[in-house]
Design a protein around this motif. Structure first.
Motif, short mmCIF file in Angstrom:
data_model
loop_
_atom_site.label_atom_id
_atom_site.label_comp_id
_atom_site.label_asym_id
_atom_site.label_seq_id
_atom_site.Cartn_x
_atom_site.Cartn_y
_atom_site.Cartn_z
N VAL A 176 -21.45 9.43 -29.59
CA VAL A 176 -21.11 10.85 -29.76
C VAL A 176 -20.68 11.13 -31.20
O VAL A 176 -21.02 12.17 -31.77
CB VAL A 176 -19.99 11.25 -28.78
CG1 VAL A 176 -19.58 12.70 -28.99
CG2 VAL A 176 -20.44 11.05 -27.34
N GLY A 177 -19.96 10.20 -31.80
CA GLY A 177 -19.56 10.36 -33.20
C GLY A 177 -20.74 10.39 -34.14
O GLY A 177 -20.77 11.18 -35.10
N LEU A 178 -21.75 9.55 -33.87
CA LEU A 178 -22.96 9.56 -34.69
C LEU A 178 -23.71 10.88 -34.56
O LEU A 178 -24.28 11.38 -35.53
CB LEU A 178 -23.88 8.40 -34.29
CG LEU A 178 -23.40 7.00 -34.64
CD1 LEU A 178 -24.32 5.95 -34.03
CD2 LEU A 178 -23.32 6.80 -36.15
N ILE A 179 -23.69 11.46 -33.36
CA ILE A 179 -24.40 12.72 -33.14
C ILE A 179 -23.71 13.88 -33.86
O ILE A 179 -24.35 14.72 -34.48
CB ILE A 179 -24.49 13.02 -31.62
CG1 ILE A 179 -25.32 11.94 -30.92
CG2 ILE A 179 -25.08 14.40 -31.37
CD1 ILE A 179 -25.30 12.05 -29.41
N LEU A 180 -22.38 13.90 -33.78
CA LEU A 180 -21.63 15.05 -34.28
C LEU A 180 -21.08 14.87 -35.69
O LEU A 180 -20.54 15.82 -36.26
CB LEU A 180 -20.46 15.35 -33.34
CG LEU A 180 -20.83 15.68 -31.89
CD1 LEU A 180 -19.57 15.90 -31.06
CD2 LEU A 180 -21.73 16.90 -31.82
#
Length: 243
Positions: free
Chosen positions: A214-218
């Protein structure tokens, strides 16, 4: 076990005791391994479903948030104090522009990756190069698992040709993803957001460390939003100091 019952009912003359003991031991080991495998699968299935949910749902959430951004904007503006309304609306518009630039940059990255994959498939003489490269480009939108999903059809097709072709397909896709993560994405997305490529790489590293997939996405869109907010904060602070 049914197989073990059949072994127990067999004539002792047809099977020596040592062989029968060994077969029983083998059946017990297989039963234990099967039980352990099912246990591990059930323990990990929740985590697997959660990962797949994050990978496929988060992009749709971002899309609908961007699609209905004006609705959110009007709702928020109605509750803002009149003295700050103009400045906050200006910030929100710049955030909208930054997020739109990020989405456009991601689409450009997908197209470039697809072109590189197509060139690579042509070089290795891969059948249906254009179709398979298009699949790579489309699935590149999906973070983390996208490169694997995009390369899977090409690997399956290559397996019908030769093992050498499978290796060549893996090499082509690996090179495309290395270029995408280290050169293409930082350059293209960095230019569309007016950020240095090193800033993009740093944001991805921090996002992945703090929140995983999720961190990589956002990471990049959040970084772009924070950049807009910080710029307006300093501009407001300097204006207050000079007044």
């Amino acid at each position: 076990m049914r197989a073990q019952s059949l072994m127990n009912n067999m004539d002792h003359k047809l099977m020596p005791p040592s062989v029968r003991t060994g077969m029983n031991s083998w059946f017990f080991q297989m039963e234990d391994r099967l039980t352990q495998g099912i246990t591990v699968l059930m323990d990990n299935i929740g985590a697997t479903i959660n990962v797949l949910f994050n990978v496929f749902i988060v992009p749709f959430l971002i899309f609908y948030m961007l699609k209905d951004f004006e609705v959110f904007e009007r709702t928020i503006v109605a509750y803002l104090p009149r003295s700050r309304r103009k400045a906050i609306v200006s910030v929100m518009k710049e955030i909208d522009t930054a997020l739109g630039n990020y989405i456009r940059g991601q689409f450009i990255v997908c197209v470039i990756v697809g072109i590189f994959a197509y060139i690579g498939y042509i070089v290795i003489d891969m059948p249906y190069a254009l179709l398979l490269a298009s699949i790579v480009a489309v699935f590149n939108i999906v973070p983390y698992l996208g490169p694997f999903l995009g390369a899977a059809p090409a690997v399956v097709m290559a397996s019908t040709v030769s093992f050498k072709m499978v290796l060549l397909v893996v090499i082509v896709n690996t090179l495309c993803q290395v270029l995408e993560s280290n050169v293409i994405s930082p350059q293209v997305v960095g230019r569309t957001l007016h950020l240095h490529p090193l800033s993009i790489i740093f944001a991805l590293l921090v996002g992945g460390e703090l929140a995983g997939i999720v961190g990589l996405i956002l990471a990049v869109p959040v970084f772009a939003v924070l950049k807009v907010i910080v710029q307006h904060f300093f501009a407001y602070y300097i204006k207050r100091r000079t007044d």
